[in-house]
Design a protein around this motif. Structure first.
Motif, PDB file in Angstrom:
ATOM      1  N   THR A   1       0.835  -1.198   0.000  1.00  0.00           N
ATOM      2  CA  THR A   1       0.000   0.000   0.000  1.00  0.00           C
ATOM      3  C   THR A   1       0.871   1.250   0.000  1.00  0.00           C
ATOM      4  O   THR A   1       0.362   2.358  -0.001  1.00  0.00           O
ATOM      5  CB  THR A   1      -0.910   0.025   1.244  1.00  0.00           C
ATOM      6  N   GLU A   2       2.186   1.055  -0.010  1.00  0.00           N
ATOM      7  CA  GLU A   2       3.109   2.186   0.027  1.00  0.00           C
ATOM      8  C   GLU A   2       3.138   2.880  -1.332  1.00  0.00           C
ATOM      9  O   GLU A   2       3.162   2.237  -2.368  1.00  0.00           O
ATOM     10  CB  GLU A   2       4.509   1.688   0.395  1.00  0.00           C
ATOM     11  N   SER A   3       3.137   4.194  -1.308  1.00  0.00           N
ATOM     12  CA  SER A   3       3.132   4.956  -2.554  1.00  0.00           C
ATOM     13  C   SER A   3       4.519   4.997  -3.169  1.00  0.00           C
ATOM     14  O   SER A   3       5.513   4.702  -2.525  1.00  0.00           O
ATOM     15  CB  SER A   3       2.625   6.376  -2.288  1.00  0.00           C
ATOM     16  N   LYS A   4       4.542   5.373  -4.436  1.00  0.00           N
ATOM     17  CA  LYS A   4       5.817   5.475  -5.153  1.00  0.00           C
ATOM     18  C   LYS A   4       6.270   6.920  -5.191  1.00  0.00           C
ATOM     19  O   LYS A   4       5.482   7.839  -5.036  1.00  0.00           O
ATOM     20  CB  LYS A   4       5.673   4.919  -6.561  1.00  0.00           C
ATOM     21  N   MET A   5       7.561   7.088  -5.402  1.00  0.00           N
ATOM     22  CA  MET A   5       8.159   8.415  -5.414  1.00  0.00           C
ATOM     23  C   MET A   5       9.168   8.474  -6.560  1.00  0.00           C
ATOM     24  O   MET A   5       9.912   7.523  -6.783  1.00  0.00           O
ATOM     25  CB  MET A   5       8.862   8.610  -4.058  1.00  0.00           C
ATOM     26  N   GLU A   6       9.162   9.565  -7.284  1.00  0.00           N
ATOM     27  CA  GLU A   6      10.128   9.755  -8.367  1.00  0.00           C
ATOM     28  C   GLU A   6      11.430  10.300  -7.791  1.00  0.00           C
ATOM     29  O   GLU A   6      11.421  11.282  -7.049  1.00  0.00           O
ATOM     30  CB  GLU A   6       9.589  10.743  -9.402  1.00  0.00           C
ATOM     31  N   VAL A   7      12.534   9.628  -8.118  1.00  0.00           N
ATOM     32  CA  VAL A   7      13.846  10.091  -7.670  1.00  0.00           C
ATOM     33  C   VAL A   7      14.809  10.090  -8.847  1.00  0.00           C
ATOM     34  O   VAL A   7      14.587   9.425  -9.849  1.00  0.00           O
ATOM     35  CB  VAL A   7      14.428   9.220  -6.528  1.00  0.00           C
ATOM     36  N   TYR A   8      15.878  10.842  -8.675  1.00  0.00           N
ATOM     37  CA  TYR A   8      16.949  10.873  -9.666  1.00  0.00           C
ATOM     38  C   TYR A   8      18.187  10.295  -9.004  1.00  0.00           C
ATOM     39  O   TYR A   8      18.670  10.831  -8.008  1.00  0.00           O
ATOM     40  CB  TYR A   8      17.208  12.310 -10.144  1.00  0.00           C
ATOM     41  N   LEU A   9      18.689   9.164  -9.540  1.00  0.00           N
ATOM     42  CA  LEU A   9      19.889   8.526  -8.992  1.00  0.00           C
ATOM     43  C   LEU A   9      21.132   9.180  -9.564  1.00  0.00           C
ATOM     44  O   LEU A   9      21.224   9.408 -10.774  1.00  0.00           O
ATOM     45  CB  LEU A   9      19.908   7.038  -9.330  1.00  0.00           C
ATOM     46  N   SER A  10      22.090   9.467  -8.703  1.00  0.00           N
ATOM     47  CA  SER A  10      23.332  10.096  -9.141  1.00  0.00           C
ATOM     48  C   SER A  10      24.372   9.066  -9.582  1.00  0.00           C
ATOM     49  O   SER A  10      25.312   9.400 -10.284  1.00  0.00           O
ATOM     50  CB  SER A  10      23.904  10.960  -8.016  1.00  0.00           C
TER      51      SER A  10
ATOM     52  N   PRO B   1      20.685  -8.066  -4.124  1.00  0.00           N
ATOM     53  CA  PRO B   1      21.759  -8.914  -4.664  1.00  0.00           C
ATOM     54  C   PRO B   1      21.228  -9.823  -5.779  1.00  0.00           C
ATOM     55  O   PRO B   1      20.172 -10.420  -5.637  1.00  0.00           O
ATOM     56  CB  PRO B   1      22.210  -9.742  -3.462  1.00  0.00           C
ATOM     57  N   GLY B   2      21.937  -9.860  -6.875  1.00  0.00           N
ATOM     58  CA  GLY B   2      21.559 -10.700  -8.002  1.00  0.00           C
ATOM     59  C   GLY B   2      20.605 -10.041  -8.982  1.00  0.00           C
ATOM     60  O   GLY B   2      20.399 -10.540 -10.075  1.00  0.00           O
ATOM     61  N   ALA B   3      20.013  -8.930  -8.601  1.00  0.00           N
ATOM     62  CA  ALA B   3      19.083  -8.220  -9.494  1.00  0.00           C
ATOM     63  C   ALA B   3      19.858  -7.220 -10.344  1.00  0.00           C
ATOM     64  O   ALA B   3      20.992  -6.855 -10.027  1.00  0.00           O
ATOM     65  CB  ALA B   3      18.019  -7.495  -8.686  1.00  0.00           C
ATOM     66  N   GLU B   4      19.246  -6.794 -11.410  1.00  0.00           N
ATOM     67  CA  GLU B   4      19.846  -5.785 -12.288  1.00  0.00           C
ATOM     68  C   GLU B   4      19.978  -4.471 -11.523  1.00  0.00           C
ATOM     69  O   GLU B   4      19.017  -3.992 -10.929  1.00  0.00           O
ATOM     70  CB  GLU B   4      18.940  -5.583 -13.506  1.00  0.00           C
ATOM     71  N   PRO B   5      21.166  -3.862 -11.498  1.00  0.00           N
ATOM     72  CA  PRO B   5      21.314  -2.578 -10.792  1.00  0.00           C
ATOM     73  C   PRO B   5      20.588  -1.457 -11.527  1.00  0.00           C
ATOM     74  O   PRO B   5      20.383  -1.520 -12.736  1.00  0.00           O
ATOM     75  CB  PRO B   5      22.830  -2.341 -10.798  1.00  0.00           C
ATOM     76  N   LEU B   6      20.181  -0.452 -10.757  1.00  0.00           N
ATOM     77  CA  LEU B   6      19.538   0.721 -11.343  1.00  0.00           C
ATOM     78  C   LEU B   6      20.609   1.708 -11.777  1.00  0.00           C
ATOM     79  O   LEU B   6      21.476   2.076 -10.994  1.00  0.00           O
ATOM     80  CB  LEU B   6      18.610   1.375 -10.322  1.00  0.00           C
ATOM     81  N   LYS B   7      20.545   2.126 -13.007  1.00  0.00           N
ATOM     82  CA  LYS B   7      21.534   3.058 -13.552  1.00  0.00           C
ATOM     83  C   LYS B   7      21.164   4.495 -13.173  1.00  0.00           C
ATOM     84  O   LYS B   7      20.028   4.773 -12.837  1.00  0.00           O
ATOM     85  CB  LYS B   7      21.602   2.901 -15.061  1.00  0.00           C
ATOM     86  N   PRO B   8      22.124   5.407 -13.231  1.00  0.00           N
ATOM     87  CA  PRO B   8      21.824   6.813 -12.930  1.00  0.00           C
ATOM     88  C   PRO B   8      20.703   7.328 -13.826  1.00  0.00           C
ATOM     89  O   PRO B   8      20.593   6.958 -14.985  1.00  0.00           O
ATOM     90  CB  PRO B   8      23.137   7.528 -13.252  1.00  0.00           C
ATOM     91  N   GLY B   9      19.865   8.168 -13.247  1.00  0.00           N
ATOM     92  CA  GLY B   9      18.747   8.732 -13.987  1.00  0.00           C
ATOM     93  C   GLY B   9      17.483   8.709 -13.149  1.00  0.00           C
ATOM     94  O   GLY B   9      17.519   8.460 -11.949  1.00  0.00           O
ATOM     95  N   SER B  10      16.356   8.943 -13.784  1.00  0.00           N
ATOM     96  CA  SER B  10      15.077   9.044 -13.101  1.00  0.00           C
ATOM     97  C   SER B  10      14.443   7.664 -12.927  1.00  0.00           C
ATOM     98  O   SER B  10      14.431   6.864 -13.857  1.00  0.00           O
ATOM     99  CB  SER B  10      14.149   9.937 -13.920  1.00  0.00           C
ATOM    100  N   HIS B  11      13.923   7.387 -11.721  1.00  0.00           N
ATOM    101  CA  HIS B  11      13.277   6.113 -11.413  1.00  0.00           C
ATOM    102  C   HIS B  11      12.091   6.350 -10.491  1.00  0.00           C
ATOM    103  O   HIS B  11      12.093   7.259  -9.670  1.00  0.00           O
ATOM    104  CB  HIS B  11      14.256   5.163 -10.705  1.00  0.00           C
ATOM    105  N   SER B  12      11.088   5.491 -10.588  1.00  0.00           N
ATOM    106  CA  SER B  12       9.943   5.510  -9.694  1.00  0.00           C
ATOM    107  C   SER B  12      10.108   4.351  -8.723  1.00  0.00           C
ATOM    108  O   SER B  12      10.077   3.190  -9.125  1.00  0.00           O
ATOM    109  CB  SER B  12       8.648   5.352 -10.495  1.00  0.00           C
ATOM    110  N   LEU B  13      10.327   4.660  -7.447  1.00  0.00           N
ATOM    111  CA  LEU B  13      10.590   3.649  -6.432  1.00  0.00           C
ATOM    112  C   LEU B  13       9.595   3.755  -5.288  1.00  0.00           C
ATOM    113  O   LEU B  13       8.996   4.809  -5.070  1.00  0.00           O
ATOM    114  CB  LEU B  13      12.005   3.830  -5.866  1.00  0.00           C
ATOM    115  N   ILE B  14       9.451   2.661  -4.532  1.00  0.00           N
ATOM    116  CA  ILE B  14       8.623   2.695  -3.333  1.00  0.00           C
ATOM    117  C   ILE B  14       9.188   3.768  -2.415  1.00  0.00           C
ATOM    118  O   ILE B  14      10.405   3.915  -2.272  1.00  0.00           O
ATOM    119  CB  ILE B  14       8.621   1.316  -2.651  1.00  0.00           C
TER     120      ILE B  14
END
Length: 82
Positions: free
Chosen positions: A26-35, A42-55
């Motif tokens: 039920t947690e909302s998402k938030m737009e962030v910019y990764l530097s 572990p084992g998942a694809e890493p998030l590259k720099p840029g804009s992402h929508s995360l919990i």
């Protein structure tokens, strides 16, 4: 009877923990910019720099660690530079 119930609960919990079905949150998402590139799991694809929508809790943790900024902050910084 109690031992059987405990075993059933443990078995159900183990199946749930190993399930690949998406979890409902039920947690909302938030737009962030990764530097920089971030490995969240572990084992998942890493998030590259840029804009992402995360919990929101994950996004807040990354912001507190200095790895991301909220999208609103990133936009206001860009507007101030012009």
């Amino acid at each position: 009877m109690t031992a059987q119930t405990a075993k059933q609960k443990a078995s159900a919990a183990a199946k749930d923990a190993n399930s690949t079905a998406p979890k409902v949150t039920t947690e909302s998402k938030m737009e962030v910019y990764l530097s920089k590139t971030v490995q969240l799991v572990p084992g998942a694809e890493p998030l590259k720099p840029g804009s992402h929508s995360l919990i929101e809790s994950v996004a807040t943790g990354l912001i507190e660690d200095g790895l991301a900024v909220s999208k609103e902050s990133a936009n206001s910084e860009e507007e101030g530079e012009e």
